[in-house]
Design an enzyme around this catalytic site. Structure first.
Site, PDB file in Angstrom:
ATOM      1  N   GLU A   1      43.243  40.864  43.026  1.00  0.00           N
ATOM      2  CA  GLU A   1      43.409  39.444  43.353  1.00  0.00           C
ATOM      3  C   GLU A   1      44.909  39.130  43.295  1.00  0.00           C
ATOM      4  O   GLU A   1      45.535  39.305  42.243  1.00  0.00           O
ATOM      5  CB  GLU A   1      42.641  38.564  42.362  1.00  0.00           C
TER       6      GLU A   1
ATOM      7  N   ASN B   1      35.929  36.234  38.426  1.00  0.00           N
ATOM      8  CA  ASN B   1      35.455  35.802  37.107  1.00  0.00           C
ATOM      9  C   ASN B   1      34.840  34.411  37.133  1.00  0.00           C
ATOM     10  O   ASN B   1      34.154  34.006  36.210  1.00  0.00           O
ATOM     11  CB  ASN B   1      36.581  35.871  36.078  1.00  0.00           C
TER      12      ASN B   1
ATOM     13  N   SER C   1      44.044  37.965  33.283  1.00  0.00           N
ATOM     14  CA  SER C   1      42.740  37.667  33.881  1.00  0.00           C
ATOM     15  C   SER C   1      42.335  36.224  33.642  1.00  0.00           C
ATOM     16  O   SER C   1      41.410  35.736  34.286  1.00  0.00           O
ATOM     17  CB  SER C   1      41.663  38.618  33.354  1.00  0.00           C
TER      18      SER C   1
ATOM     19  N   HIS D   1      46.086  40.899  39.940  1.00  0.00           N
ATOM     20  CA  HIS D   1      44.964  41.081  39.013  1.00  0.00           C
ATOM     21  C   HIS D   1      44.111  42.272  39.437  1.00  0.00           C
ATOM     22  O   HIS D   1      43.332  42.192  40.384  1.00  0.00           O
ATOM     23  CB  HIS D   1      44.127  39.787  38.958  1.00  0.00           C
TER      24      HIS D   1
END
Ligand code: NAI
Length: 505
Positions: A155, A193, A122, A143
């Site tokens: 992702e 994120n 991540s 991800h």
């Protein structure tokens, strides 16, 4: 093209993420080798999946034979050598560059030349992970989000060397597994994120500036913004150690760009060990008998006024005017700068300036600003922020106006951009910057924020609905208020505002 279900998948690391990913691949029909260096962990991972699925069977949501099929396809393997025949290996081991690099080197030795190697990292750069590989073109980020069986987003992250064909295969395979994949380049935080940082940061900052309390900010984000959870209940759930670490990682990876500045309030919680639900205390208490505090809600305000004067085009607040009309008020329309008059109160949608500053600059007496709602026709609560100069009687009339339409009012202190507007504008700003820098396409950024975090709408499409120039003004005004780089409008937002166009048009 997606990988055929005849092709085996290997998952390395049978922790929270690895087990979830193994379940997803097995449910899609693949044979899955599950390996963990900790003895018994892979078997434990498979048992955990069986327990999860048994609950679905018990509730009548899954057939027993389907459960048996999924479990029989997951094969715990004690040695890494046993994953050699897999066509796709997904690593979900500890988040450590050196250890992941060593694993990838071992896999390159073991697996066939065309085996795709994927990482669920991540926060580590896919480019850096591939740097020492013989064939870095076959490494791609895949991800998943936690819990992997439930969260739709994947992702697909391309490092500098990642082959486009490899990324396309993983993208198509994720789709075949029932996921919503998006492409992202290997940049800090990838899409979600990174773009989500302002969601937490702005509530934290408003709390620090004593705009109101945590429960009121959460209620406004939910009831006006239509997000599933406010920032404080969500970070209590995620864990403050985890959320604070992600913020720090993104902040430092972007060379301490003030846009990602971590919060002192959150740091203090981490230092106190108040990590959220898992420790029984975060912003809220979760111990035996703990009750969630109620948001600040204004009592009924008396106001005999029955005529609402609408001066000019209310813009994004047009559905609010419609709702007020339906509540039985008499509406008088006349020219003006897009504001509402009720009794002696003047109400206007925030443009990012404090009410006190706007009242003085525009010569408006008794100004009360209201916040953005995702959908004014549905919103059950709205924030109001009166200017310092506004009389108590005018504040009462402003509250009464919304209350007549069945909207709960939270009076907050006069801060730039209020709560939902400030959150949405800064999210759109971050999304616009990510788009300009080629992290992902506009459509993929919006999809990622919806599928990864359940946002009610993608920030860029929301910005289009609000009008790019309004969002640009809000940010410019917030930036002027603080004289801080943190709120500088993204170049693409600025350009679109001057071109009078949206991100999609
Ligand atoms: P975890 O700690 O639950 O599981 C990691 C597992 O990997 C452990 O069972 C450990 O024994 C095993 N392991 C460690 N080194 C190994 C090695 N060299 N070979 C084989 N197995 C090894 O961790 P979690 O949360 O499942 O995270 C795994 C990866 O997924 C990390 O890269 C993390 O950043 C990423 N990730 C985590 C998310 C989360 O919410 N937990 C979300 C998305 C990605």
């Amino acid at each position: 093209m997606a990988l055929d279900t005849q092709i085996s998948i290997a998952v390395i690391g049978a922790g929270a993420m690895g087990s979830g990913i193994a379940q997803v691949a097995a449910q899609a029909g693949h044979r899955v080798f599950l390996h963990d260096q900790r003895e018994g962990a892979a078997q434990k991972g498979r048992d955990g999946i069986a327990r999860q699925l048994q609950r679905r069977v018990d509730k009548g949501k899954m057939e027993q034979q389907d459960l048996d099929g999924v479990i029989s396809r997951i094969q715990p393997v004690a040695s890494l050598d046993e994953v050699a025949e897999a066509g796709l290996v997904i690593e979900a081991i500890i988040e450590d560059l050196g250890i992941k690099r060593q694993l990838l080197a071992n896999l390159e030795e073991l697996c066939a030349g065309d085996t795709i190697l994927a990482t669920n990292t991540s926060s580590i750069s896919v480019t850096a992970l591939g740097a020492e590989m013989k064939k870095p073109e076959r490494l791609v980020g895949m991800h998943f989000f936690n819990p992997a069986p439930l969260m739709a987003l994947v992702e697909v992250v391309l490092g500098l060397a990642t082959s486009k064909a490899v990324a396309e295969t993983v993208h198509a395979t994720a789709t075949a597994w029932g996921k919503k994949p998006v492409y992202a380049t290997s940049t800090p935080g990838f899409i979600v994120n990174r773009v989500a940082r302002p969601f937490y940061a702005e509530s934290l900052r408003l709390l620090q500036e004593k705009a109101t309390d945590a429960e009121t900010l959460d209620a406004l984000i939910r009831e006006s913004g239509q997000f599933r959870m406010g920032a404080f209940e969500l970070t209590d759930l995620i864990g403050h150690d985890v959320n604070y670490a992600v913020t720090n990682s993104v902040f430092n990876s972007y060379y301490q760009d003030p846009r990602f500045l971590p919060s002192l309030i959150q740091k203090e919680l981490v230092e106190a060990g108040r990590l959220g639900r898992k420790t029984g205390q975060g912003f809220y208490s979760y111990g035996e008998g703990a009750e969630k505090p109620q948001p600040q809600t204004e009592p009924e305000h008396p106001c005999d006024e029955t005529v609402l004067i609408v001066e000019g085009n209310p813009g994004a607040a047009t559905p609010l005017v419609q709702r007020l009309k339906e509540s039985g008020l008499t509406i008088v329309e006349r020219d003006g700068p897009g504001q509402l008059r009720f009794g002696n109160a003047v109400l206007a949608l925030t443009d990012g300036r404090m009410a006190t500053e706007r009242a003085a600059a525009d010569g408006i007496s008794n100004l009360v600003l209201f916040d953005l709602a995702f959908d004014y026709s549905q919103a059950s609560r709205l924030a109001l922020a009166p200017a310092e100069q506004t009389s108590d009687a005018a504040v009462s009339c402003a509250c009464a106006l919304l209350q007549k339409a069945g909207i709960a009012v939270s009076l907050i202190a006069d801060r730039p951009g209020l709560v939902v507007m400030r959150t949405v504008a800064t999210l759109a700003n971050e999304a616009a910057d990510a788009a300009l820098h080629g992290v992902a396409t506009i459509a993929d950024i919006d999809l990622a924020m919806k599928a990864g975090l359940n946002y009610p709408e993608g920030p860029l499409s929301w910005s289009d609905r609000l009008g790019t120039s309004h969002v640009f003004n809000v940010l410019t005004n917030i930036q002027n208020s603080y004289a801080e780089d943190r709120y500088r409008p993204a170049l693409l937002l600025r350009k679109n505002a001057f071109a009078q166009k949206g991100f999609y048009s």
